[in-house]
Enzyme design. Structure first.
Site, PDB file in Angstrom:
ATOM      1  N   ASP A  26       0.845  -1.194   0.000  1.00  0.00           N
ATOM      2  CA  ASP A  26       0.000   0.000   0.000  1.00  0.00           C
ATOM      3  C   ASP A  26       0.884   1.249   0.000  1.00  0.00           C
ATOM      4  OD1 ASP A  26      -2.477   1.486   0.353  1.00  0.00           O
ATOM      5  OD2 ASP A  26      -1.841   1.766   2.432  1.00  0.00           O
ATOM      6  N   ASP A  28      -0.416   5.203   0.850  1.00  0.00           N
ATOM      7  CA  ASP A  28      -0.767   6.154   1.907  1.00  0.00           C
ATOM      8  C   ASP A  28      -0.880   5.443   3.255  1.00  0.00           C
ATOM      9  OD1 ASP A  28      -1.164   8.424   0.122  1.00  0.00           O
ATOM     10  OD2 ASP A  28      -2.966   7.381  -0.561  1.00  0.00           O
ATOM     11  N   ASP A 189      -1.574  -0.600   5.986  1.00  0.00           N
ATOM     12  CA  ASP A 189      -1.839  -0.032   7.311  1.00  0.00           C
ATOM     13  C   ASP A 189      -3.298  -0.144   7.720  1.00  0.00           C
ATOM     14  OD1 ASP A 189      -2.443   2.014   5.233  1.00  0.00           O
ATOM     15  OD2 ASP A 189      -3.019   3.223   6.958  1.00  0.00           O
TER      16      ASP A 189
END
Length: 245
Positions: A26, A28, A189
């Protein structure tokens, strides 16, 4: 607290399958902290719509499901449902225009991102960036931080008919890398990353420092929490050593 101390608090991930040969990572909240750029761009949008400004803390709760969800959530907290729907297209267009001007200006790399990517590549892993961020913004940001060279492919939230938590981006990335999902790990995240990874048949790892829609990282059902991408690289290497015939 240093990353080494953070790593000492986490149990070693337990992967469900054999050797890992690819990582789908990922952007961001995982590689780069972009919340301040989001906040500034949204506030430029809100000024033009004559609406109440937003703070980083509110933005973080909305990040991870793409620009449309981000703008929709912000409008939903400031307007009645009908009014929010009526101005959504205009607001999203303004947001994209403003974000294009600010992308990367107030961002920062998380610790050990470059070291982690380098370690994964040195170990022979194939890497893909799979994000819900619009593709052009993702590629621009990766280039700004000289991360683009680590990835064989990049999939954004507008690259396919579905975005995370749907498994399609993970499956498509695996196909592009010519690896079976069972040979790959999704690293992110948020719960969206883990949901997409699990649905596609990948192993999953979570980092603790990102956004996760404002929820504790411990709420994510994954194969382990790793302090940094370098810790993820080390965990994969240790697993592969044990999984080797």
């Amino acid at each position: 607290m240093s990353s080494s101390l953070l790593a000492a608090r986490f149990d070693e991930p337990v992967f469900p399958h054999g050797p890992i040969v690819a990582a789908l990572i990922d952007l961001d909240g995982t590689m780069i902290d972009t919340a301040d750029d989001f906040t500034a761009s949204l506030n430029r949008m809100l000024v033009q719509l004559d609406l109440v400004q937003i703070k980083r803390e509110e933005v973080v709760a909305y990040v991870g499901k793409g620009s449309g969800h981000l703008v929709h959530s912000v409008l939903g907290q400031r307007l009645e449902t009908h009014a929010a729907q009526a101005c959504f297209d205009q607001a999203l267009s303004i947001y994209h225009h403003e974000y294009a001007q600010l992308n990367g200006q107030q961002t920062r790399l998380y610790p050990e991102v470059i070291e982690g990517l380098a370690a994964m590549r040195a170990a022979g892993l194939q890497l893909a960036c799979v994000t819900n961020k619009p593709w052009r913004f993702a590629v621009d940001l990766l280039q700004q931080y000289s991360l683009d060279g680590y990835f064989k492919c990049v999939f954004g939230g507008d690259s396919l008919a579905e975005k995370k938590p749907h498994p399609l981006p993970m499956l498509t990335a695996c196909s592009a890398l010519h690896v079976a999902p069972i040979q790959a790990v999704a690293i992110g995240d948020s719960e969206n990353d883990a949901l997409a990874g699990r649905a596609a048949g990948l192993a999953t790892l979570a980092v603790p420092y990102g956004y996760n829609h404002g929820q504790p990282v411990q709420t994510i059902k994954s194969d382990g929490i790793v302090a940094t991408l370098l810790a993820a690289a080390n965990a994969i290497a240790a697993h592969n050593l044990k999984a080797s015939p």
